[in-house]
Design an enzyme around this catalytic site. Structure first.
Site, short mmCIF file in Angstrom:
data_model
loop_
_atom_site.label_atom_id
_atom_site.label_comp_id
_atom_site.label_asym_id
_atom_site.label_seq_id
_atom_site.Cartn_x
_atom_site.Cartn_y
_atom_site.Cartn_z
N HIS A 160 -15.16 27.55 -1.94
CA HIS A 160 -14.98 28.27 -3.07
C HIS A 160 -15.82 27.69 -4.47
CE1 HIS A 160 -12.86 29.74 -6.80
NE2 HIS A 160 -11.70 30.01 -6.28
N GLU A 258 -18.55 32.80 -3.50
CA GLU A 258 -17.86 32.21 -2.35
C GLU A 258 -17.96 32.53 -0.96
OE1 GLU A 258 -13.60 31.98 -3.66
OE2 GLU A 258 -14.34 32.63 -5.56
#
Length: 285
Positions: A160, A258
């Protein structure tokens, strides 16, 4: 003779961390909590965003850097009703091996395996490794999943990554043009534009591209084909106001890009292994 890279154990905001440094000047800081990369300085610039209001209590993930989402992305996954948002890997302490250091690189491997805390959420046996490789102008993060159970392991997840940008309203991301796009804000499906720009809340899931993405022509972003999706996110001003661990203008200085698996879980057979990576490379003007 060129000096070796260096690595040292340290603390950041009172929590255990490892710092790596290359003779050429690049540096990296990794927290043992969540195996979370918090800082990557390359070419004299911080390339990752870390909110100055991040929670540093050793219980939750920090807002920024590169949190590891496993075994589910957001609240999507085979065990969504039982698992925390984005899974538990980012909320637990990992163990780190001694860094492997050469003249041109520094490598760090961190480990997490099932224990009493993970079994409270998820009965699965597993062993994770996060391999981090720092080279001049480049950072690669690779998540390795080993199913140590006698039954299949199904998961969703992500690296992330919060990237630092001077002003997201002037940022441009290229490389996803024509890929399938789901806009989570408008709940619409389309094909991605050649150039993505960020003037309002942006939360979109893309079919991953085989080519490198380019952020402001200063950073190339690549991911392994084992991740099916790329997620691009910025909360914009209104949503940012509701995030207690972000300053009011924090949205302006970050963009998440991400490597992810969002809807279709990855299944690892009993005893099997899976690997997925993301690589960030600074481009020379």
């Amino acid at each position: 003779m060129t000096a070796l890279a260096s690595g040292r154990e340290t603390h950041f905001e009172g929590l255990p961390a490892v710092e790596l440094a290359l003779p050429q000047g690049d540096t990296l800081r990794v927290m043992l909590h969540g195996a979370q990369v918090l800082s990557w300085v390359s070419g004299g610039q911080e390339r990752l965003y870390l909110s100055p209001k991040s929670t540093m209590d050793g219980q939750a993930a920090m807002r920024g850097g590169v949190p590891v989402c496993f075994p589910q992305f957001n609240q999507r996954g085979p065990q969504a009703e039982r698992l925390p948002k984005h899974g538990f890997a980012r909320n637990l302490p990992w163990q780190a091996d001694a860094p492997v250091l050469t003249h041109e690189s520094a490598q760090l491997c961190l480990h997490l395996q099932n224990n009493a805390r993970t079994r409270a959420w998820w009965p699965q046996a597993f062993a994770l490794q996060l391999h981090i490789t720092l080279r001049p102008g480049a950072l690669r993060i690779s998540l390795n999943v080993h199913n140590t159970d006698a039954q299949p392991l199904a998961f969703t997840g992500a690296l992330h990554t919060y990237l630092a940008v001077p002003d997201v309203t002037h940022a441009q991301l290229q490389g996803l043009g024509g890929q399938a796009e789901w806009d989570a804000v408008a709940n619409t499906h389309a094909s991605a534009a050649d150039t993505l720009q960020f003037e309002a809340e942006f939360d979109r899931v893309y079919a991953a591209s085989t080519q490198a993405l380019r952020l402001n022509d200063q950073l190339h972003i690549q991911q392994s084909a084992s991740w099916a999706n790329t997620v691009v996110w910025n909360p914009a001003q209104a949503l940012c106001q509701s995030l207690t661990d972000m300053p009011k203008d924090g949205w302006r200085h970050m963009l998440c890009v991400e490597a992810a698996q969002v809807d279709e879980p990855i299944t690892v057979p009993a005893g099997g292994r899976w690997e997925g990576w993301q690589q960030l490379t600074v481009t020379t003007p």
